[in-house]
Design a protein around this motif. Structure first.
Motif, PDB file in Angstrom:
ATOM      1  N   ALA A  58      -9.605  -0.757  -4.312  1.00 46.68           N
ATOM      2  CA  ALA A  58      -9.758   0.650  -4.872  1.00 46.68           C
ATOM      3  C   ALA A  58     -11.376   0.446  -3.173  1.00 46.68           C
ATOM      4  O   ALA A  58     -11.358  -0.557  -3.427  1.00 46.68           O
ATOM      5  CB  ALA A  58      -9.951   1.327  -5.476  1.00 46.68           C
TER       6      ALA A  58
ATOM      7  N   CYS B 205      -2.342   4.823  -6.822  1.00 44.78           N
ATOM      8  CA  CYS B 205      -1.797   6.390  -6.676  1.00 44.78           C
ATOM      9  C   CYS B 205      -0.706   6.195  -7.121  1.00 44.78           C
ATOM     10  O   CYS B 205      -0.185   7.818  -7.353  1.00 44.78           O
ATOM     11  CB  CYS B 205      -2.877   7.171  -6.020  1.00 44.78           C
TER      12      CYS B 205
ATOM     13  N   SER C 126      -4.334   8.630   0.798  1.00 41.69           N
ATOM     14  CA  SER C 126      -4.685  10.179  -0.735  1.00 41.69           C
ATOM     15  C   SER C 126      -5.820   9.170  -1.417  1.00 41.69           C
ATOM     16  O   SER C 126      -7.004  10.153  -1.193  1.00 41.69           O
ATOM     17  CB  SER C 126      -3.383  10.060  -0.995  1.00 41.69           C
ATOM     18  N   CYS C 127      -5.742   8.162  -1.727  1.00 37.46           N
ATOM     19  CA  CYS C 127      -7.163   6.790  -2.256  1.00 37.46           C
ATOM     20  C   CYS C 127      -7.803   6.307  -1.819  1.00 37.46           C
ATOM     21  O   CYS C 127      -9.014   5.254  -2.851  1.00 37.46           O
ATOM     22  CB  CYS C 127      -6.368   6.728  -3.643  1.00 37.46           C
TER      23      CYS C 127
END
Length: 513
Positions: free
Chosen positions: A277, A240, A258-259
């Motif tokens: 992810a 990201c 954040s991600c």
């Protein structure tokens, strides 16, 4: 009698760039030019260039070339042995294995011999060259095998493929760059580590044991200013783009705040950053960065992972879960705080390998007997923070848990591809965990099953009130069952406990009673 006389230093111009290349050890055959990274081999008084070495990636270790220290006075070897000798770090090798990268430092002792200071599951092992019987080929040392070395039993704890990826300084031997070779590691019940490197002929053998850096009286480490700068080092998340701060010098993976992507740091911040992810983030009960006091020291929460397990042979595939907090102390290394439905545990990786045969129910470790409680398949579901090994969602290990027959300890065996890791520790009272982090106001959220003896292990007894309550419950059940005539089928209830451990760093423990 070891001589403390300084070794003669040999210098010669680099065949690649002309800069001076120094040899401080008479045993060193190779060196890496600090200016052009040429790999040079020493032949008498002449240096020959044999290639170019990749630059070492910055693993932010507190160690560096030129740092000096002293072996512990009680180091094995008897009179005239290496114990108490001063040493200097003169070389570093970085390897890539199946589970990530690690570094080994070459230490020159004052008697002219060398030792190796290597990373080991978030700690260090100091080893000396060993000689002995002719070594068997690696295929005769499969993972988990128990064998005898000079009459002492050892267990094969690692059998994996590795390759040299970078080096600096001077080196006694040098494996071909980028060419895979086999590494076999054996461990004994009292903590000895025997490492066999099949990257040369004949294979190189090192024998040693775990050490704390503070016990080596090290000087010349990276100064506090360097440590502060490293603590503030940042990278951009490859998923990201958000800034990610890396706090620890030993981290091999971290997560983006954040991600929530997992970032692989095993190639260094200057290397290729891979990511994976994650979805459905889990908020840990103890926030990352919290400091708790255990064993008379302050420990910071640097990592968190949620794991699930399924018992071997369980046709219903009923799963259970637990959570692990990775704690760090700069002087003592890493330990795990584990939150499971059957209680809290504080555990650490074992340097040695307990005495245990596959398929048997008993294990022996440090004079204590443990009994098998469960076997299960464990999988990592979610991670956050930093870890000293490359962790990722979906990692699967085979675990076996043991409880001390005297009720005073827990033990776990965890097997990943190419490696078996044991962990040992103690159960904690939930109130003590909340108090350690000064979270007494939230003590109710920490409450789990009693940390005392379970299922009769350790000779615990039930109180009178508990016996009366059990009798009443049984009486009610009998009445209900007598009123359920004509019903068909059956039902069962299995109490699933939690587990503890760390991938290539610990095992797991669960009680299914």
């Amino acid at each position: 009698m070891a001589s403390s006389a300084p070794q003669r230093v040999y210098r010669a111009p680099c065949p690649g760039c002309g800069a001076p290349v120094e040899f401080r050890s008479a045993q060193s055959t190779h060196a890496v030019c600090p200016y052009c990274q040429s790999t040079v081999v020493r032949s008498g008084e002449v240096l020959q260039r044999v290639g170019r070495m990749a630059e070492v990636f910055d693993d932010h270790s507190p160690l560096q070339l030129g740092a000096s220290g002293r072996l512990p006075a009680d180091w094995p070897g008897g009179p005239g042995g290496p114990g108490g000798q001063a040493f200097t770090l003169i070389g570093r090798l970085q390897y890539q294995g199946e589970q990530g990268r690690w570094a080994e430092w070459v230490a020159l002792l004052e008697d002219g011999t060398s030792a190796t200071l290597g990373e080991d599951n978030g700690a260090y092992v100091l080893s000396l060259p060993a000689t002995g019987r002719e070594l068997p080929p690696p295929e005769r040392l499969p993972l988990g095998l128990t064998t005898s070395v000079a009459g002492k039993p050892f267990s094969v704890a690692a059998h994996l493929q590795a390759q040299l990826v970078a080096a600096e300084g001077e080196l006694p031997t040098l494996a071909p760059l980028g060419q895979p070779f086999t590494v076999v590691e054996l461990r004994s019940a009292d903590g000895e580590v025997l490492s066999i490197d099949y990257g040369s002929a004949p294979p190189q053998v090192q024998r040693g044991r775990s050490v704390l850096l503070q016990d080596l009286a090290l000087q010349g480490l990276k100064d506090d200013e360097s440590v502060r700068e490293e603590a503030a080092r940042q990278l951009d998340c490859p998923h990201c783009g958000a800034p990610v701060a890396v706090q620890l010098d030993t981290s091999k993976s971290c997560t983006c705040p954040s991600c929530h992507s997992i970032i692989d740091l095993s190639s260094g911040l200057g290397g290729e950053l891979r990511h994976a992810a994650q979805r459905n983030p889990i908020s840990p009960l103890i926030p990352l960065g919290s400091v708790g006091r255990f064993e008379g020291a302050d420990w910071q929460v640097v990592g968190f992972q949620h794991r699930t397990g399924v018992e071997v042979g369980d046709d219903e595939e009923e799963s259970f879960g637990w959570e692990e907090y990775l704690l760090y102390n700069r002087q003592r290394g890493f330990i795990f705080l584990v939150d499971a439905s059957d209680g809290w545990s504080l555990v650490r990786p074992a340097t040695g390998a307990p005495t245990h045969r596959d398929g048997t129910a008993l294990a022996q470790y440090l004079g204590r007997t443990y009994r098998l409680t469960s076997r299960y398949r464990a999988e990592t579901g979610y991670v956050a923070g930093e870890f000293y090994w490359p962790v990722h969602s979906g990692q699967v290990t085979s675990n076996a848990d043991f409880a001390a027959v005297d009720g005073k300890g827990i033990l776990s065996r965890e097997q990943a591809p190419g490696e078996v890791t044991w962990s040992h520790g103690q159960r904690l009272d939930s109130a003590a965990v909340a108090s350690a982090f000064k979270l007494d106001a939230r003590a109710g959220l920490f409450r789990r099953q009693d940390a005392g003896p379970i299922g009769g292990i350790g000779g615990g007894s039930l109180g009178c009130g508990t016996l009366i309550l059990i009798f009443i419950v049984l009486l009610i059940l009998l009445v209900l069952m007598s009123n359920c005539s004509g019903s068909s089928g059956s039902s069962s209830y299995r109490s699933s406990g939690g587990s503890w451990g760390g991938y290539t760093s610990g095992g797991g423990t669960s009680d299914h009673l």
